[in-house]
Design an enzyme around this catalytic site. Structure first.
Site, PDB file in Angstrom:
ATOM      1  N   THR A 140      10.764  12.605 -56.544  1.00  0.00           N
ATOM      2  CA  THR A 140       9.831  13.753 -56.061  1.00  0.00           C
ATOM      3  C   THR A 140       9.475  14.638 -57.222  1.00  0.00           C
ATOM      4  O   THR A 140       8.222  14.893 -57.498  1.00  0.00           O
ATOM      5  CB  THR A 140      10.902  14.727 -55.291  1.00  0.00           C
ATOM      6  OG1 THR A 140      12.146  14.650 -55.965  1.00  0.00           O
ATOM      7  CG2 THR A 140      10.925  13.886 -53.871  1.00  0.00           C
TER       8      THR A 140
ATOM      9  N   VAL B 101       6.293  21.287 -50.566  1.00  0.00           N
ATOM     10  CA  VAL B 101       7.657  20.722 -51.717  1.00  0.00           C
ATOM     11  C   VAL B 101       8.154  19.487 -51.491  1.00  0.00           C
ATOM     12  O   VAL B 101       8.215  19.415 -50.188  1.00  0.00           O
ATOM     13  CB  VAL B 101       8.797  21.869 -51.476  1.00  0.00           C
ATOM     14  CG1 VAL B 101       8.259  23.087 -52.433  1.00  0.00           C
ATOM     15  CG2 VAL B 101       9.059  22.197 -50.032  1.00  0.00           C
ATOM     16  N   GLY B 102       7.833  18.387 -52.320  1.00  0.00           N
ATOM     17  CA  GLY B 102       8.498  17.424 -52.057  1.00  0.00           C
ATOM     18  C   GLY B 102       9.938  17.515 -52.027  1.00  0.00           C
ATOM     19  O   GLY B 102      10.531  18.271 -52.867  1.00  0.00           O
ATOM     20  N   CYS B 103      10.652  17.086 -50.809  1.00  0.00           N
ATOM     21  CA  CYS B 103      12.133  17.368 -50.687  1.00  0.00           C
ATOM     22  C   CYS B 103      12.808  16.802 -52.025  1.00  0.00           C
ATOM     23  O   CYS B 103      12.411  15.521 -52.264  1.00  0.00           O
ATOM     24  CB  CYS B 103      12.789  16.902 -49.406  1.00  0.00           C
ATOM     25  SG  CYS B 103      11.687  17.019 -48.090  1.00  0.00           S
ATOM     26  N   VAL B 104      13.754  17.034 -52.574  1.00  0.00           N
ATOM     27  CA  VAL B 104      14.270  16.293 -53.634  1.00  0.00           C
ATOM     28  C   VAL B 104      15.682  15.538 -53.053  1.00  0.00           C
ATOM     29  O   VAL B 104      16.187  16.092 -52.022  1.00  0.00           O
ATOM     30  CB  VAL B 104      15.096  17.342 -54.532  1.00  0.00           C
ATOM     31  CG1 VAL B 104      15.386  16.784 -55.887  1.00  0.00           C
ATOM     32  CG2 VAL B 104      14.048  18.651 -55.018  1.00  0.00           C
TER      33      VAL B 104
END
Ligand SMILES: Cc1cc2nc3c(=O)[nH]c(=O)nc-3n(C[C@H](O)[C@H](O)[C@H](O)COP(=O)(O)OP(=O)(O)OC[C@H]3O[C@@H](n4cnc5c(N)ncnc54)[C@H](O)[C@@H]3O)c2cc1C
Lengths: 354, 104
Positions: A140, B101-104
């Site tokens: 990510t 937001v790319g999830c982490v």
């Protein structure tokens, strides 16, 4: 790996082996599938998240457990172990369908370990490995994505990015994306969509994936003043990982004690996550991050044992992961103190521009 | 964070060009932003944009593809046709919302 839960339940706690069917937050009641009702003053939901292959067209079917696999259940992992042992070569495709999943590094970790496994068996050149992800890169956040992407490259593992899976064609052995790209496989290892428990949706507490909508800092469920969700069950914008649940509980406990006394909750969780990534060949990496700081390179100091290396493959990291097995059962799970602060620290980390 | 001028308006954007101030967006601006990434807006695009803007106001974060499909009722397949290749990013860009937001 499998142990009796009984010995981990402390005295004074009653454990019911029952399914929760619904929560009525107006009546402060939990309805069990057995029909029984439990009243509560405070409710803490910790029902996690779990793989749901039925959500992806074509995934479940006669090939599931044969040429199509997951490793998120004991049965899935056992079937996959046998399939890997019998694999004579061809296209191995590892696929992440969509985030969030518990342990977002697990599919990459599996990929590295599979590469190492085939290399040790002297058949690496007979296996074509492709990592298929809906993300833009291997991971990510930018720094980790680059490092992990380089690791895929150096192992000659192909990366198929921006691949948003629409369906699996198990007869033709291919993945098909929403924009009609196709990836062929002989052996598919996928991570199915992860969903929170159905009762979360039934009770009007969840998002699209049945994860409980909560305040990201205190875990209080939106629209309630006596319902909390912790661990994977909550829709926090950080990894769904055991380490996160662990750090979060340190913060939560302090807040909860204040909350039941009617005092304001003054502690705020920072989203701290700390994950080893086994990279095969006897090595591992470590990542450490929170809501605002992405995984960075550098060192991770641990009193007495460390430092471990961040975003770098070392034997020391692998050793750390192995040690963790013992720590997990004997320190973490019984709730004893681990000498690691809940909040992430910048000590040892190399900062980068946003 | 930087300030840039599009369609005669000064707007705040992040490093990737995503607008950061909800109220600086306008319908004219959406057309310009879309053109910049090779998209001519149709009614179908507007349905997506309207949903995203409304949803952001309520939720405080940019909706995911899944949310646009389940809560907004627009099939994922269609989102890929309207905003090819990277729909989640492109929708947010045109709608003047923070990068998802790319999830982490
Ligand atoms: C393959 C794999 C590798 C992983 N590796 C790591 C790692 O290296 N490091 C790390 O930090 N994390 C790792 N994780 C993630 C970690 O296991 C989870 O984040 C952690 O277990 C979450 O804890 P939890 O208590 O929130 O949920 P869980 O451990 O999932 O517990 C939820 C419980 O709720 C119960 N439940 C669900 N629905 C109901 C219902 N309706 N009624 C009653 N009970 C219900 C379930 O049966 C379960 O016992 C990994 C996960 C997987 C799958």
């Amino acid at each position: 790996m499998v142990k009796q839960t009984k010995r981990f339940i402390p005295a004074g706690v009653t454990k019911l082996d029952e399914q929760v069917a619904r929560v009525d937050t107006n009546a402060n009641t939990v309805h069990l599938a057995s029909g029984e009702e439990l009243m509560y003053d405070q409710l803490v939901i910790a029902t996690g998240t779990s793989p749901r292959p039925s959500e992806t067209p074509g995934l479940e079917g006669p090939e599931y457990g044969r040429t199509v696999h997951d490793f998120y259940t004991l049965e899935g992992a056992t079937n996959l172990r046998d399939a890997l042992a019998n694999f004579t070569g061809g296209k191995l495709v590892v696929n992440l369908i969509e985030l969030p999943i518990k342990c977002p590094v697990a599919p990459l970790e599996f990929t590295f370990l599979a590469e190492s496994f085939f290399a040790e068996r002297g058949m690496r050149d007979q296996v074509e490995i492709t990592y298929v992800t809906p993300l833009e890169g291997a991971f990510t956040k930018p720094v980790a994505s680059k490092e992990l992407g380089d690791m895929l490259d150096s192992r000659k593992i192909a990366l198929e990015a921006d691949f948003y899976l629409e369906r699996v064609d198990a007869d033709e052995k291919k993945l098909v994306s929403y924009d009609e790209r196709e990836v062929d496989y002989d052996l598919l290892v996928t991570v199915p969509l992860n969903f929170g428990a159905d009762f979360v949706a039934e009770s009007g507490l969840g998002d699209e994936l049945n994860h409980v909508n909560v305040d990201h800092y205190t875990f209080l469920a939106n629209g309630t003043d006596n319902v909390f969700a912790v661990g994977d069950a909550a829709n926090l914008p950080t990894s769904k990982a055991g380490s996160v649940a662990h750090f979060a509980i340190d913060v939560f406990t302090e807040n909860f004690l204040d909350h039941i006394e009617g005092r304001p909750m003054t502690h705020a969780f920072d989203g701290h996550a700390n994950c080893y990534i086994e990279s095969g060949h006897g090595k591992a990496m470590l990542i450490d991050f929170n809501y605002t700081t992405q995984p960075l390179k550098g060192k991770f100091p641990v009193p007495g044992v460390g430092p471990f290396s961040l975003l770098e493959e070392t034997e020391m990291n692998h050793f750390g992961k192995m040690m963790f097995k013992w720590i997990y059962w004997n320190i973490l799970l019984p709730g004893k103190d681990l000498p690691l602060p809940a909040a992430m620290s910048m000590a040892g980390k190399i900062e980068v521009d946003a | 964070m930087a300030v840039t001028t599009i369609a005669g308006a000064d707007i705040h954007v992040d490093d990737d060009g995503f607008m950061t101030e909800y109220d600086e967006w306008s319908e004219d601006l959406a057309g310009e932003l879309a053109r910049a990434i090779g998209i001519e807006l149709t009614d179908a695009h507007w349905k997506v944009i309207t949903f995203l803007r409304e949803d952001y106001k309520e939720q405080g974060e940019t909706a995911t593809l899944r949310r646009v499909t389940t809560a907004g009722g627009i099939p994922t397949k269609e989102l890929f046709q309207l905003f090819p290749k990277k729909p989640a990013r492109k929708m947010a860009y045109v709608s003047g919302l923070p990068k998802p937001v790319g999830c982490v």
